[in-house]
Write a protein that holds these residues in place. Structure first.
Motif, PDB file in Angstrom:
ATOM      1  N   SER A  61       0.827  -1.211   0.000  1.00 31.92           N
ATOM      2  CA  SER A  61       0.000   0.000   0.000  1.00 31.92           C
ATOM      3  C   SER A  61       0.861   1.261   0.000  1.00 31.92           C
ATOM      4  O   SER A  61       0.338   2.375  -0.122  1.00 31.92           O
ATOM      5  CB  SER A  61      -0.904   0.009   1.238  1.00 31.92           C
ATOM      6  N   ASP A  96      -6.292   6.176  -2.095  1.00 29.11           N
ATOM      7  CA  ASP A  96      -7.295   6.929  -1.341  1.00 29.11           C
ATOM      8  C   ASP A  96      -7.248   8.393  -1.766  1.00 29.11           C
ATOM      9  O   ASP A  96      -6.324   8.836  -2.461  1.00 29.11           O
ATOM     10  CB  ASP A  96      -7.094   6.789   0.177  1.00 29.11           C
ATOM     11  N   ASP A  97      -8.253   9.141  -1.352  1.00 25.90           N
ATOM     12  CA  ASP A  97      -8.373  10.543  -1.761  1.00 25.90           C
ATOM     13  C   ASP A  97      -7.226  11.397  -1.250  1.00 25.90           C
ATOM     14  O   ASP A  97      -6.793  12.344  -1.922  1.00 25.90           O
ATOM     15  CB  ASP A  97      -9.703  11.120  -1.263  1.00 25.90           C
TER      16      ASP A  97
END
Length: 279
Positions: A61, A96-97
């Protein structure tokens, strides 16, 4: 690393990377190693530590963060194109944002700071980034391009055109007064200077600049020059070129000094002339 003991952190992270290459947290160790190098100011070392990160840890990630960190290293090292590419990779791999927003801001900040990505990079930008990037490029060159050129460059980005400040796209106007002896014994010199001034003004018109010119014949006469200088000053011209002769120019300067109109005297050579007026 919160205590700014970066060199100690570098050594500790390197030991983790070397000692536990197959550990489930190996990607974290490697990323921390690169980050410690970056924070210590060793940008080249950070890039070496993170080289191939996405290949070694394809399911990590931290891949977007590793791209972004590499972008920071490249930017701090003056490698602008590499930084742009790596920020773009971070944006495209964001999960993710927060990561997406951070990468987008870094891309746009780099362009706003003066980096112009080549066409090859513009061609691979996602559609949602292309117009914001081109808009920032347009802002940087708006003062030296016509509105038509800017609109052509931003074709398909109508919203971005509307967002560019009007004064950056609008054509500025320079009001120029010319006072020279165009008749009488000095007309030959006055006409030559006028021709040169008109050529220069024509060149300026190739830029996003409109030049309004008012030409007056001083006849090399003090009274005529004083009257013309007063008229030009009251009209609000930005600059007066002339008169030609020192004594005539001194009379004109007395009229323009109160209005603060700059007087560009091409041939006056009388000692102390410049002290007659701050302009």
């Amino acid at each position: 690393m919160r205590d700014n003991r970066y060199q100690e952190a570098v050594l500790a992270c390197q030991e983790l990377v070397d000692s536990f290459p197959n550990h489930p947290a190996a990607d974290i160790f490697r990323f921390a190693f690169g980050r410690a190098k970056f924070l210590s100011g060793d940008f080249r070392g950070a890039l070496e530590a993170l080289d191939g990160f996405e290949t070694s840890y394809p399911n990590s990630s931290l891949i977007p963060a590793s791209w972004h960190l590499r972008g920071n290293c490249a930017y701090r090292s003056g490698r602008e194109e590499a930084a742009f590419r790596w920020y773009l990779n971070a944006y495209q791999t964001a999960i993710d944002d927060r990561q997406m927003t951070l990468s987008r801001k870094s891309l746009l900040a780099e362009v706003s700071a003066g980096y112009f990505p080549p066409d090859s990079l513009l061609a691979i930008l996602p559609s949602e980034l292309l117009c914001p990037v081109k808009s920032r490029m347009a802002r940087l060159v708006a003062s030296s391009r016509s509105r038509e050129q800017i609109e052509t460059f931003l074709a398909g980005c109508s919203e971005e055109i509307d967002n560019i400040e009007d004064d950056a796209l609008s054509v500025s106007t320079l009001s120029l007064g010319i006072m020279l002896p165009l008749t009488g014994p000095y007309s030959r010199f006055g006409q030559a200077l006028l021709d040169g001034a008109l050529v220069a003004a024509d060149e300026l018109k190739k830029e996003p600049l409109s030049v309004a010119i008012s030409v007056y014949d001083t006849k090399a006469d003090h009274i005529v020059a004083a009257r013309e200088a007063l008229a030009l000053s009251e009209s609000g011209v930005d600059l007066i070129i002339g008169p030609l002769l020192s004594d005539v120019a001194a009379t004109a300067a007395a009229q323009t000094s109160c209005a603060g109109t700059p007087l560009l005297v091409p041939a006056a050579s009388q000692t102390g002339f410049a002290s007659l007026s701050p302009t």
